[in-house]
Design a protein around this motif. Structure first.
Motif, PDB file in Angstrom:
ATOM      1  N   ASP A  11      -8.572 -14.243  -5.009  1.00  0.00           N
ATOM      2  CA  ASP A  11      -7.243 -13.840  -5.478  1.00  0.00           C
ATOM      3  C   ASP A  11      -7.101 -12.331  -5.618  1.00  0.00           C
ATOM      4  O   ASP A  11      -5.995 -11.823  -5.791  1.00  0.00           O
ATOM      5  N   THR A  12      -8.210 -11.635  -5.557  1.00  0.00           N
ATOM      6  CA  THR A  12      -8.188 -10.172  -5.649  1.00  0.00           C
ATOM      7  C   THR A  12      -9.207  -9.603  -4.662  1.00  0.00           C
ATOM      8  O   THR A  12     -10.082 -10.329  -4.160  1.00  0.00           O
ATOM      9  N   ILE A  13      -9.096  -8.294  -4.396  1.00  0.00           N
ATOM     10  CA  ILE A  13     -10.054  -7.594  -3.545  1.00  0.00           C
ATOM     11  C   ILE A  13     -10.627  -6.457  -4.376  1.00  0.00           C
ATOM     12  O   ILE A  13      -9.884  -5.592  -4.865  1.00  0.00           O
ATOM     13  N   GLU A  14     -11.926  -6.489  -4.555  1.00  0.00           N
ATOM     14  CA  GLU A  14     -12.569  -5.512  -5.421  1.00  0.00           C
ATOM     15  C   GLU A  14     -12.255  -4.070  -4.999  1.00  0.00           C
ATOM     16  O   GLU A  14     -12.367  -3.711  -3.825  1.00  0.00           O
ATOM     17  N   ASN A  15     -11.833  -3.276  -5.970  1.00  0.00           N
ATOM     18  CA  ASN A  15     -11.511  -1.857  -5.775  1.00  0.00           C
ATOM     19  C   ASN A  15     -10.316  -1.615  -4.854  1.00  0.00           C
ATOM     20  O   ASN A  15     -10.123  -0.494  -4.377  1.00  0.00           O
ATOM     21  N   ALA A  73       2.794 -12.504   7.651  1.00  0.00           N
ATOM     22  CA  ALA A  73       2.596 -11.527   6.576  1.00  0.00           C
ATOM     23  C   ALA A  73       2.981 -10.124   7.023  1.00  0.00           C
ATOM     24  O   ALA A  73       3.641  -9.381   6.285  1.00  0.00           O
ATOM     25  N   ILE A  74       2.593  -9.762   8.239  1.00  0.00           N
ATOM     26  CA  ILE A  74       2.932  -8.439   8.768  1.00  0.00           C
ATOM     27  C   ILE A  74       4.443  -8.281   8.877  1.00  0.00           C
ATOM     28  O   ILE A  74       4.997  -7.214   8.559  1.00  0.00           O
ATOM     29  N   ASN A  75       5.125  -9.339   9.303  1.00  0.00           N
ATOM     30  CA  ASN A  75       6.582  -9.289   9.416  1.00  0.00           C
ATOM     31  C   ASN A  75       7.257  -9.063   8.067  1.00  0.00           C
ATOM     32  O   ASN A  75       8.377  -8.552   7.997  1.00  0.00           O
ATOM     33  N   LEU A  76       6.563  -9.441   7.005  1.00  0.00           N
ATOM     34  CA  LEU A  76       7.093  -9.249   5.652  1.00  0.00           C
ATOM     35  C   LEU A  76       6.719  -7.880   5.083  1.00  0.00           C
ATOM     36  O   LEU A  76       7.107  -7.537   3.971  1.00  0.00           O
ATOM     37  N   GLY A  77       5.944  -7.123   5.846  1.00  0.00           N
ATOM     38  CA  GLY A  77       5.539  -5.798   5.401  1.00  0.00           C
ATOM     39  C   GLY A  77       4.235  -5.775   4.634  1.00  0.00           C
ATOM     40  O   GLY A  77       3.894  -4.771   4.001  1.00  0.00           O
ATOM     41  N   ALA A  78       3.473  -6.876   4.667  1.00  0.00           N
ATOM     42  CA  ALA A  78       2.212  -6.968   3.928  1.00  0.00           C
ATOM     43  C   ALA A  78       1.064  -6.344   4.720  1.00  0.00           C
ATOM     44  O   ALA A  78       1.127  -6.241   5.946  1.00  0.00           O
ATOM     45  N   ASN A  79       0.026  -5.933   4.013  1.00  0.00           N
ATOM     46  CA  ASN A  79      -1.186  -5.448   4.677  1.00  0.00           C
ATOM     47  C   ASN A  79      -2.410  -6.264   4.265  1.00  0.00           C
ATOM     48  O   ASN A  79      -3.539  -5.900   4.551  1.00  0.00           O
ATOM     49  N   ALA A  80      -2.150  -7.398   3.575  1.00  0.00           N
ATOM     50  CA  ALA A  80      -3.252  -8.270   3.159  1.00  0.00           C
ATOM     51  C   ALA A  80      -2.728  -9.652   2.786  1.00  0.00           C
ATOM     52  O   ALA A  80      -1.538  -9.823   2.490  1.00  0.00           O
ATOM     53  N   ILE A  81      -3.643 -10.624   2.846  1.00  0.00           N
ATOM     54  CA  ILE A  81      -3.363 -11.976   2.365  1.00  0.00           C
ATOM     55  C   ILE A  81      -4.485 -12.345   1.409  1.00  0.00           C
ATOM     56  O   ILE A  81      -5.666 -12.277   1.768  1.00  0.00           O
ATOM     57  N   VAL A  82      -4.137 -12.721   0.187  1.00  0.00           N
ATOM     58  CA  VAL A  82      -5.134 -13.170  -0.786  1.00  0.00           C
ATOM     59  C   VAL A  82      -4.937 -14.659  -1.045  1.00  0.00           C
ATOM     60  O   VAL A  82      -3.897 -15.231  -0.728  1.00  0.00           O
ATOM     61  N   ASP A 114     -11.249   2.386   1.819  1.00  0.00           N
ATOM     62  CA  ASP A 114     -12.083   2.042   2.973  1.00  0.00           C
ATOM     63  C   ASP A 114     -13.551   1.830   2.630  1.00  0.00           C
ATOM     64  O   ASP A 114     -14.218   0.969   3.185  1.00  0.00           O
ATOM     65  N   GLU A 115     -14.068   2.610   1.686  1.00  0.00           N
ATOM     66  CA  GLU A 115     -15.493   2.519   1.379  1.00  0.00           C
ATOM     67  C   GLU A 115     -15.853   1.212   0.693  1.00  0.00           C
ATOM     68  O   GLU A 115     -17.007   0.785   0.693  1.00  0.00           O
ATOM     69  N   ASP A 116     -14.852   0.583   0.093  1.00  0.00           N
ATOM     70  CA  ASP A 116     -15.132  -0.635  -0.680  1.00  0.00           C
ATOM     71  C   ASP A 116     -14.711  -1.910   0.031  1.00  0.00           C
ATOM     72  O   ASP A 116     -14.881  -3.008  -0.493  1.00  0.00           O
ATOM     73  N   ILE A 117     -14.121  -1.785   1.235  1.00  0.00           N
ATOM     74  CA  ILE A 117     -13.714  -2.981   1.986  1.00  0.00           C
ATOM     75  C   ILE A 117     -14.891  -3.425   2.845  1.00  0.00           C
ATOM     76  O   ILE A 117     -15.164  -2.844   3.885  1.00  0.00           O
ATOM     77  N   LYS A 118     -15.600  -4.435   2.377  1.00  0.00           N
ATOM     78  CA  LYS A 118     -16.791  -4.912   3.090  1.00  0.00           C
ATOM     79  C   LYS A 118     -16.774  -6.432   3.191  1.00  0.00           C
ATOM     80  O   LYS A 118     -16.639  -7.127   2.198  1.00  0.00           O
ATOM     81  N   ALA A 119     -16.911  -6.910   4.401  1.00  0.00           N
ATOM     82  CA  ALA A 119     -17.060  -8.360   4.667  1.00  0.00           C
ATOM     83  C   ALA A 119     -15.942  -9.207   4.096  1.00  0.00           C
ATOM     84  O   ALA A 119     -16.162 -10.341   3.717  1.00  0.00           O
TER      85      ALA A 119
END
Length: 218
Positions: A11-15, A73-82, A114-119
């Motif tokens: 439900d969240t992405i760390e950092n 999601a992109i069509n809605l202007g999102a850059n992520a899906i949780v 960017d540094e915290d987006i892993k896997a």
């Protein structure tokens, strides 16, 4: 990396704080019943882990559904899906039966680091495995309901993935077997039932053993 689209089962992405939730979205892919016949044809290789072509088909099915979800999601202007998840359902109409794969999640805008987006996109591997397991489960359940002999591979699967819906079928089969001539089948059934909670077994035991004394469950 700034333009990287992120999909995660959490439900969240760390950092990576969520700046705005946009909407809940879903995508569906309907599969013909041939997917089960294909499975049956390659069942030996599948359980042995050698059916690469079958697994690739499952991956393609998953990829199509998640690709469509990402585009929504992109069509809605999102850059992520949780909260990404995969569901399975069977659609029946007259004499036809279809298998539907549904993927869903919450489209949102996150602040990327960017540094915290892993896997974070390992969901693809996880979900294709879930799809593979679901089709495997449906095949085993259908075969047991047809009274097909229970093989070792099915026992191993059902010990890890107990199925309440086959309890009645197993108990009915159990009491019809001659323990002297069907010892392997009796053993397999007892193993499968051993991981099912007693409250799901007892009603059927009373139902089918009411007028028949049988001590094999002792």
């Amino acid at each position: 990396m700034k333009n990287r689209f992120i999909i995660t089962t959490t439900d969240t992405i760390e950092n990576c704080p969520i700046k705005r939730y946009i909407d809940t979205i879903c995508s569906n892919i309907v599969i013909g019943t041939n997917v089960f016949s294909d499975f049956a044809a390659s069942v030996t290789d599948f359980f042995g882990g050698r059916s690469g072509s079958y697994k690739r088909k499952l991956q393609i099915i998953y990829n199509e559904a998640s690709k469509e979800l990402k585009q929504k999601a992109i069509n809605l202007g999102a850059n992520a899906i949780v909260g990404f998840k995969v569901d399975f359902d069977e659609i029946s109409s007259r004499d036809k039966s279809m298998f539907m794969v549904s993927v869903s999640g919450t489209a949102c805008i996150i602040e990327k680091n960017d540094e915290d987006i892993k896997a974070v996109d390992c969901h693809s591997q996880i979900s294709s495995i879930d799809l593979q397991k679901e089709i495997q489960r449906r095949y085993i359940v259908s075969q047991i309901k047809k009274s097909s002999p229970i093989c070792k591979e099915w026992v191993e699967f059902l010990l890890e993935n107990p199925q309440i819906e086959i309890v009645e079928d197993l108990i009915k089969r159990y009491i019809s077997l001659d323990v002297n001539y069907n010892s392997n089948e009796v053993t397999n059934i007892k193993q499968i039932l051993s991981v099912i909670p007693a409250n799901h077994i007892i009603p059927f035991v009373y139902k089918y053993f009411k007028y028949k004394k049988n001590k094999r469950f002792d």
